[in-house]
Design an enzyme around this catalytic site. Structure first.
Site, PDB file in Angstrom:
ATOM      1  N   LYS A 160      -3.164   6.449   2.691  1.00 33.99           N
ATOM      2  CA  LYS A 160      -3.319   7.066   1.377  1.00 33.99           C
ATOM      3  C   LYS A 160      -4.800   6.996   1.020  1.00 33.99           C
ATOM      4  CE  LYS A 160      -2.470   6.406  -3.529  1.00 33.99           C
ATOM      5  NZ  LYS A 160      -1.915   5.507  -4.566  1.00 33.99           N
ATOM      6  N   GLY A 167      -1.792   3.225 -13.659  1.00 35.21           N
ATOM      7  CA  GLY A 167      -1.383   2.085 -14.469  1.00 35.21           C
ATOM      8  C   GLY A 167      -1.287   2.343 -15.952  1.00 35.21           C
ATOM      9  N   ALA A 209       0.826   7.847  -9.714  1.00 33.28           N
ATOM     10  CA  ALA A 209       0.015   7.283 -10.808  1.00 33.28           C
ATOM     11  C   ALA A 209       0.481   7.747 -12.177  1.00 33.28           C
ATOM     12  CB  ALA A 209      -1.470   7.608 -10.642  1.00 33.28           C
TER      13      ALA A 209
END
Length: 255
Positions: free
Chosen positions: A96, A157, A183
């Site tokens: 990734k 986050g 995300a």
């Protein structure tokens, strides 16, 4: 089925492995999620130091595909070095690509992400770049030959969910490779919505590890992703400005 770089997976949930309160909670959350792909930051793992404990020792690695990420990289060269380190460990040839352009928002650097992806493709990696919801950038990454596109729903986050579902739907519509929403997902509702848009999978970490009960949230996310995918395949009814009766009008008594 989810197909990435010649590999086939049953689960459409990819799970991150950072910030869990304990190895025990982490292991149980991974188990109940039924995720088959686990991602981790190479820089945070002591992959060459046997004396240092890490989550890999807690798992039956024959059941999972590991997806190292290049978190911590701010340039293409840094990302490539981290990817080479992961490959040298023998864990996996999937990577990734994560190249952060802003330390506050943690949004990806589009130019460096393109460069890193191209360099890693030339070295034979299976490349999954984390990118923004930029439709043109997603197309350019696909034109390079990446094996999946991973647009963020919102900053890493943040738990803000899908801030720009229209752009995400454009990316999904044009892509010929899997689109994995990555995300910003904060709740099962967000995960289900991403799948209803037609995403091929969702990658989660903080939404599970930061929950009051990570194990229960892992199960909730699994079910949300499954139901969202079923909803997409079933096809939702069109939106209308006015109501439409669901009961037949024929045969109603006249008064």
């Amino acid at each position: 089925m989810l197909h990435i770089g010649g590999k086939t997976f049953t689960s459409r949930l990819l799970l991150g492995t950072g910030k869990y309160p304990s190895f025990e909670v982490q292991k149980e959350a991974v188990n109940v999620s039924e995720a088959e792909i686990l991602t981790f930051a190479v820089r945070r793992m002591n992959i060459f130091e046997a004396s240092q404990p890490n989550f890999l020792e807690q798992l039956d690695l024959s059941k999972y595909t590991l997806l190292p990420n290049t978190a911590g990289a701010s340039t293409a060269d840094e990302a490539v070095r981290i990817a080479r380190l992961a490959k040298a460990s023998g864990l996996c040839d999937m990577i990734k690509v994560e190249v952060i352009g802003c330390s506050r928002s943690l949004l990806p650097d589009p130019v460096e992400t393109l460069k890193a992806s191209e360099m890693l493709l030339e070295e034979g990696f299976i490349v999954l770049p984390y990118t923004s919801d930029d439709v043109v950038l997603a197309r350019k990454l696909e034109e390079l030959g990446v094996h999946a596109i991973m647009p963020g729903a919102s900053p890493i986050g943040s738990g803000q969910g899908l801030l720009n579902p229209l752009n995400l739907s454009f990316i999904i519509e044009q892509a010929k490779v899997p689109v994995i929403i990555d995300a910003g997902v904060g709740s099962p509702k967000d995960a289900a919505y991403a799948m209803e848009l037609g995403a091929d999978a969702v990658l989660l970490n903080t939404a599970v590890s930061g929950a009051k009960d990570p194990v229960k949230m892992a199960k909730a996310m699994k079910l949300a992703i499954e139901s969202g995918r079923l909803g997409f395949e079933a096809g939702r009814i069109p939106l209308k400005n006015y109501g439409t009766a669901s009961s037949p009008q024929e045969g109603m008594p006249a008064f």
